[in-house]
Design a protein around this motif. Structure first.
Motif, mmCIF file in Angstrom:
data_model
loop_
_atom_site.group_PDB
_atom_site.id
_atom_site.type_symbol
_atom_site.label_atom_id
_atom_site.label_comp_id
_atom_site.label_asym_id
_atom_site.label_seq_id
_atom_site.Cartn_x
_atom_site.Cartn_y
_atom_site.Cartn_z
ATOM 1 N N LYS A 45 -10.278 18.845 1.258
ATOM 2 C CA LYS A 45 -9.521 20.057 1.081
ATOM 3 C C LYS A 45 -8.786 20.053 -0.238
ATOM 4 N N LYS A 46 -8.246 18.767 -0.452
ATOM 5 C CA LYS A 46 -7.562 18.798 -1.968
ATOM 6 C C LYS A 46 -8.462 19.065 -3.231
ATOM 7 N N TYR A 47 -9.667 18.735 -3.033
ATOM 8 C CA TYR A 47 -10.868 18.954 -4.184
ATOM 9 C C TYR A 47 -11.832 19.947 -3.856
ATOM 10 N N SER A 48 -11.600 20.795 -2.842
ATOM 11 C CA SER A 48 -12.582 21.663 -2.438
ATOM 12 C C SER A 48 -13.294 22.557 -3.652
ATOM 13 N N ALA A 52 -8.711 15.293 4.070
ATOM 14 C CA ALA A 52 -7.612 15.610 3.343
ATOM 15 C C ALA A 52 -8.005 15.905 1.858
ATOM 16 N N LEU A 53 -8.914 14.622 1.421
ATOM 17 C CA LEU A 53 -9.476 14.736 0.175
ATOM 18 C C LEU A 53 -10.581 15.914 -0.036
ATOM 19 N N ARG A 69 -12.308 11.405 -8.010
ATOM 20 C CA ARG A 69 -12.117 11.939 -9.552
ATOM 21 C C ARG A 69 -13.337 11.637 -10.450
ATOM 22 N N GLU A 114 -10.063 8.227 -3.549
ATOM 23 C CA GLU A 114 -9.683 9.264 -4.246
ATOM 24 C C GLU A 114 -10.214 8.802 -5.623
#
Ligand SMILES: [Zn+2]
Length: 233
Positions: free
Chosen positions: A62-65, A59-60, A21, A17
């Protein structure tokens, strides 16, 4: 872009993550996390945790797509340091990097062994940071390019200082081979093999310039196409 990055899942310093970022901050559009698969060489992901790794990066993704494209890769040490006979099929992965292929200094297994393994794998294969001019010095260039093409095995341009000689990256030292590669459907990837320094996330410019200089854009697009393949994003 950067398609070769290590995290705390293996021997990198930063969590996935933090890397995602930082990549967004640096305006990088595409990254691949490529931690080491179980090897005696370094801290790496045991087979039993592969699924967790896949789920974590998914999951990452998806979260930052809406901000970045995240690809899920893994790096296999193609040598006796890895239990090659019980390699998983890597289904669900966007691609698999194989390091030290045909590299006698690192006890790497020969390329023909990779062809046998490939039949069992469900993800595209790329040769990571290969010192191609040394490892294949006894091979005919045309023959090498033909077998890479017929097996759809990609080649990475790695900008990390560990993969240079006399200040030149391995790919520039294999100029003749890459010069001829534009005539073959061989995917070409770029990466910096980042482990501990976030600045290296954006350091693939020399590889991208090399692609332009040698007119390898089609090969690079082919790589993007291969990894963007069947997995839902
Ligand atoms: Zn690596």
């Amino acid at each position: 872009m950067n398609f070769h990055i290590h995290t705390t899942w293996s021997d990198g310093t930063f969590t996935p993550e933090i890397i995602v970022r930082e990549a967004i901050k640096k305006k990088i559009d595409k990254i691949a996390i490529t931690d080491h698969y179980e090897t005696k060489k370094t801290s790496s992901i045991p087979a039993k945790y592969l699924k967790m790794y896949l789920e974590d990066i998914r999951a990452l993704r998806k979260k930052y797509s809406d901000k970045i494209d995240i690809y899920i890769g893994i790096e296999v040490d193609f040598s006796p340091r890895t239990d090659i006979d019980s390699l998983p099929d890597f289904s669900g992965f966007d691609f698999v990097l194989f390091e030290y292929v045909q590299d006698s200094l690192w006890e790497g297994y020969p390329l023909w062994m990779l062809f046998n393994i490939q039949r069992k794998l469900k993800a595209p294969i790329v040769l990571a940071h290969n010192d191609i001019s040394r490892n294949f010095k006894d091979s005919d260039i045309t023959a090498l390019l033909r077998v890479l093409e017929s097996h759809r095995i990609g080649v990475e341009l790695n900008t990390n200082i560990n993969y240079t000689k006399l200040g030149e990256p391995y790919y520039r030292l294999a100029y003749d081979i890459f010069y001829a590669m534009k005539n073959y459907s061989i995917p070409i990837s770029v990466g910096s093999d980042m482990h501990h320094n976030l600045e290296e996330l954006g350091e693939v410019n020399d590889a991208l310039n090399f692609i332009q200089e040698l007119h390898l854009e089609k090969n690079f697009k082919l790589f993007l196409k291969e990894i963007g393949g069947k997995n839902e994003r």
